[in-house]
Scaffold this active site. Structure first.
Site, short mmCIF file in Angstrom:
data_model
loop_
_atom_site.label_atom_id
_atom_site.label_comp_id
_atom_site.label_asym_id
_atom_site.label_seq_id
_atom_site.Cartn_x
_atom_site.Cartn_y
_atom_site.Cartn_z
N HIS A 1 -1.49 2.59 6.06
CA HIS A 1 -2.77 1.91 5.87
C HIS A 1 -2.68 0.45 6.32
O HIS A 1 -3.50 -0.05 7.08
CB HIS A 1 -3.19 1.95 4.40
N SER B 1 -4.38 8.22 8.81
CA SER B 1 -4.81 7.14 7.93
C SER B 1 -4.67 5.77 8.59
O SER B 1 -5.52 4.90 8.44
CB SER B 1 -4.00 7.16 6.63
#
Length: 331
Positions: free
Chosen positions: A240, A188
């Site tokens: 993220h 991610s």
């Protein structure tokens, strides 16, 4: 584990009847026939996809649920037992159709205690290539293809591969500073890095785009949606955020485009040389390199000194998970 991942894609198109530097939305959103002659063949992104699939297969082979993880019911407790040693852990243990957390940890899942106190720094890289299961893998693969293929075609495998790896590392470093319990796997952070690089590419090459507001608004919307998803339980929003910041800074360095008039002069004989880049592009590049180096050095020093970022920033935990009446955030 790292959860939902961004979507996106790469470059621009000539506006009809205008000069070459007039471009509409970046090619992250549209195909442009007259620029395809300059596109590179994408191979690093497909290679990453294949590597991720192979790694999960190896992990599942070693996991061998019927022997090691089937519980009292043996192979009957494993999901899709007909796959034999490739069968999945019971859904109550891993609903993403994958191996046990013990197996993931053995292969290099990010775990604060082992990374910091046992100095297993290699986990910061290894965990990028691990996935919690088939569902997790499919989400990351689709995101990578959607974002990465077009970027690689426009900027080449070296730049995109570099952004992918360094962003993944950046996401894992920030994650390790704030999440000290459990394990984390997934790409991610690397995927958000590509998304951040797309945004900085729009900014540093601002003058070549005509429909700037629509392009940047679309990217910011994608970022916002994914960050909101990141406050749900079991989604590693710190990966993220860290990956996005690293990719955003790298975009100013690696995805800078030459001025249009410089490009045009290269094809004309006896033309006086001009500066390849605009002043603001060079300034942004220097600032980005400085912030990137300082950020990594400071973060790594803090990490290997065992600093727990959540202790000095109580509200930061809400960036990763917001508890409600419907769910709790565990850690």
């Amino acid at each position: 584990m790292a959860g939902e991942d961004p979507k996106g894609g790469g470059a621009g198109e000539r506006a009809g009847g205008k000069r070459g530097e007039e471009m509409v939305l970046p090619q992250y959103f549209y195909d442009v026939p007259d620029m395809e002659e300059r596109e590179c063949t994408a191979w690093i992104v497909p290679s990453i996809v294949i590597a991720n699939v192979v790694v999960l297969m190896v992990v599942m082979f070693v996991n061998n649920c019927p022997v090691h993880g089937g519980g009292d019911g043996g192979s009957r407790s494993c999901f899709a037992g007909f796959l034999r040693r490739f069968s999945f852990q019971p859904l109550r243990e891993n609903p993403l159709l994958g191996p046990s957390s013990f197996t993931l940890e053995k292969f290099g899942a990010l775990q604060w205690e082992k990374t910091v106190h046992q100095h297993q720094w290699w986990r910061l890289i290894a965990s990028i290539w691990l996935h919690a299961g088939v569902i997790h893998l499919l989400v990351d693969i689709l995101s990578l293809i959607f974002i990465g293929i077009r970027l690689e075609q426009q900027f080449g495998f070296v730049r995109i591969g570099t952004i992918y790896l360094i962003s993944g590392l950046g996401g894992n470093v920030l994650s390790s500073l704030f999440i000290t319990k459990g394990i984390s796997v997934g790409s991610s952070g690397a995927l958000f890095g590509l998304l951040g690089a797309m945004l900085s590419e729009l900014i540093t090459n601002w003058s070549i785009y005509s429909n700037r507001a629509a392009a940047i608004s679309t990217l910011l919307l994608i970022v916002a949606v994914n960050l909101v998803i990141g406050i749900l339980p079991f989604v590693n929003n710190f990966a993220h955020i860290g990956g996005f910041i690293a990719g955003f800074l790298l975009g100013f360095v690696l995805l800078i485009r030459p001025k249009f008039d410089w490009t045009e002069r290269q094809s004309l004989p006896h033309c006086q040389a001009t500066s390849k880049y605009k002043l603001y592009q060079l300034v942004l590049c220097v600032i980005a390199i400085t912030f990137l180096l300082v950020g990594f050095v400071v973060s790594l020093v803090m990490l290997f000194k065992g600093v727990n970022g959540s202790e000095g920033c109580r509200w930061c935990r809400y960036m990763n998970c917001v508890p409600t009446s419907k769910w709790s955030c565990g850690n």
